[in-house]
Design an enzyme around this catalytic site. Structure first.
Site, PDB file in Angstrom:
ATOM      1  N   ALA A  66       0.867  -1.174   0.000  1.00 24.97           N
ATOM      2  CA  ALA A  66       0.000   0.000   0.000  1.00 24.97           C
ATOM      3  C   ALA A  66       0.909   1.231   0.000  1.00 24.97           C
ATOM      4  O   ALA A  66       2.068   1.165   0.415  1.00 24.97           O
ATOM      5  CB  ALA A  66      -0.894  -0.017   1.233  1.00 24.97           C
ATOM      6  N   GLY A 111       0.554  -4.889   0.843  1.00 26.57           N
ATOM      7  CA  GLY A 111      -0.635  -4.997  -0.011  1.00 26.57           C
ATOM      8  C   GLY A 111      -0.385  -5.797  -1.279  1.00 26.57           C
ATOM      9  O   GLY A 111      -1.335  -6.346  -1.854  1.00 26.57           O
ATOM     10  N   GLU A 114      -0.669  -9.301  -0.270  1.00 30.63           N
ATOM     11  CA  GLU A 114      -2.085  -9.495   0.063  1.00 30.63           C
ATOM     12  C   GLU A 114      -2.951  -9.626  -1.192  1.00 30.63           C
ATOM     13  O   GLU A 114      -3.871 -10.449  -1.230  1.00 30.63           O
ATOM     14  CB  GLU A 114      -2.560  -8.334   0.952  1.00 30.63           C
ATOM     15  CG  GLU A 114      -1.928  -8.404   2.351  1.00 30.63           C
ATOM     16  CD  GLU A 114      -2.079  -7.123   3.161  1.00 30.63           C
ATOM     17  OE1 GLU A 114      -1.868  -6.025   2.599  1.00 30.63           O
ATOM     18  OE2 GLU A 114      -2.402  -7.230   4.363  1.00 30.63           O
ATOM     19  N   GLU A 134       4.671  -4.737   7.457  1.00 27.16           N
ATOM     20  CA  GLU A 134       3.913  -3.657   8.099  1.00 27.16           C
ATOM     21  C   GLU A 134       4.364  -3.334   9.519  1.00 27.16           C
ATOM     22  O   GLU A 134       4.404  -2.167   9.900  1.00 27.16           O
ATOM     23  CB  GLU A 134       2.411  -4.002   8.111  1.00 27.16           C
ATOM     24  CG  GLU A 134       1.734  -3.876   6.759  1.00 27.16           C
ATOM     25  CD  GLU A 134       1.812  -5.146   5.926  1.00 27.16           C
ATOM     26  OE1 GLU A 134       2.589  -6.055   6.283  1.00 27.16           O
ATOM     27  OE2 GLU A 134       1.087  -5.219   4.919  1.00 27.16           O
TER      28      GLU A 134
END
Ligand code: CAA
Length: 260
Positions: A66, A111, A114, A134
């Site tokens: 992200a 992300g 993910e 993260e």
């Protein structure tokens, strides 16, 4: 909506989706996630698309996570909304009634890992590197990593990967079941297209119902899951493609599926 950060290409009955922010290693900002959301509408509605490949532009990354520049000043509610947005889009991809293959070269972090895990099948290059970094940024994984990684590789390995934020190279990813296949960099799209076309050559409704049965079955007890299987199995007998597939077998001729 004009799409700036995602590209959709069609080749026969397969669709190729490219996350296209190579200067930011394809990091997912909310604009890109919203574009991906819009693109999922097309993937859902286009009856000529039988299977989908998702990849990242450039030679360094599938997706490096992200977008940290966008996240750094978020407050509690904004962080929650960003997570809900990513989770909603990835869940739509996971539930898309067409198989989705992630073609992964380079970094698949946060992300990116993910999104790959929300796809049905992962093909990686020898240069692929996975991870959920993260906690090193002071946050938890937010687009499904705390849930899907454990489902893919088991709780212990998942906790180790998330708690240490270490990177997982392609050979280890293959060993722990995070990816289906590792190929040479130059062969990535060729292999992904070969698999997508192999899937697309089978009866699309049967493929779709298999995905539905597997996904639903993984969320419930075995007896309920086997009832889903019986339901989907039964539904196939109302399709023209079941008649065609079995007639072609009995008549020893090539089959011709119509997605009907
Ligand atoms: N967000 C925003 N920009 C990113 C980014 C990210 N996740 N990852 C890379 N970029 C940008 C860099 O800022 C850099 O931009 P500039 O050229 O404008 O400075 C450009 O992409 C190239 O990156 P690097 O110069 O850092 O390339 P490198 O080869 O030295 O390092 C890397 C590559 C190890 C992947 C490094 O970029 C990196 O660590 N990126 C962050 C990875 C990460 O922590 N991802 C998780 C994000 S959090 C998340 O995803 C939460 C969630 O679950 C929803």
């Amino acid at each position: 909506m004009e799409l700036k950060n995602v590209i959709l290409e069609k080749e026969g009955n397969i669709a190729i989706v490219t996350i296209n922010r190579p200067k930011a290693l394809n990091a997912l900002n909310s604009e890109t996630l919203k574009e991906l959301d819009t693109l999922v509408d097309t993937l859902e509605n286009d009856q000529d698309i039988y299977s989908v490949i998702i990849t990242g532009a450039g030679d360094k990354a599938f997706i490096a996570g992200a977008d940290i520049t966008e996240m750094k000043d978020l407050n509690t509610m904004e962080g929650r909304s960003f997570s809900i947005l990513g989770n909603r889009v990835f869940r739509r991809i996971e539930n898309l009634e067409k198989p989705v293959i992630a073609a992964i070269n380079g970094f698949a972090l946060g992300g990116g890992c993910e999104l790959a895990m929300a796809c049905d099948i992962r093909i990686a290059t020898q240069k692929a590197k996975f991870g959920q970094p993260e906690v090193g940024l002071g946050i938890t994984p937010g687009f499904g990593g705390t849930q899907r990684l454990a489902r893919h590789v088991g709780i212990g390995i998942s906790k180790e990967i998330i708690f240490t934020s270490r990177m997982v190279k392609a050979d280890e990813a293959l060993r722990i079941g995070l990816v289906n296949k590792v190929v040479e960099v130059e062969k990535l799209m060729e292999e992904a297209k070969l698999m997508a076309n192999t899937i697309a050559a089978n009866a699309p409704i049967a493929v779709k119902l298999s995905k539905v049965a597997i996904n639903r079955g993984m969320q419930c007890d075995i007896d309920t899951a086997l009832m889903y299987e019986a339901e989907t199995f039964g539904q196939c007998f109302s399709t023209e493609d079941q008649k065609e597939g079995m007639a072609a077998f009995v008549e020893r001729r090539d089959k011709s599926f119509k997605n009907k």
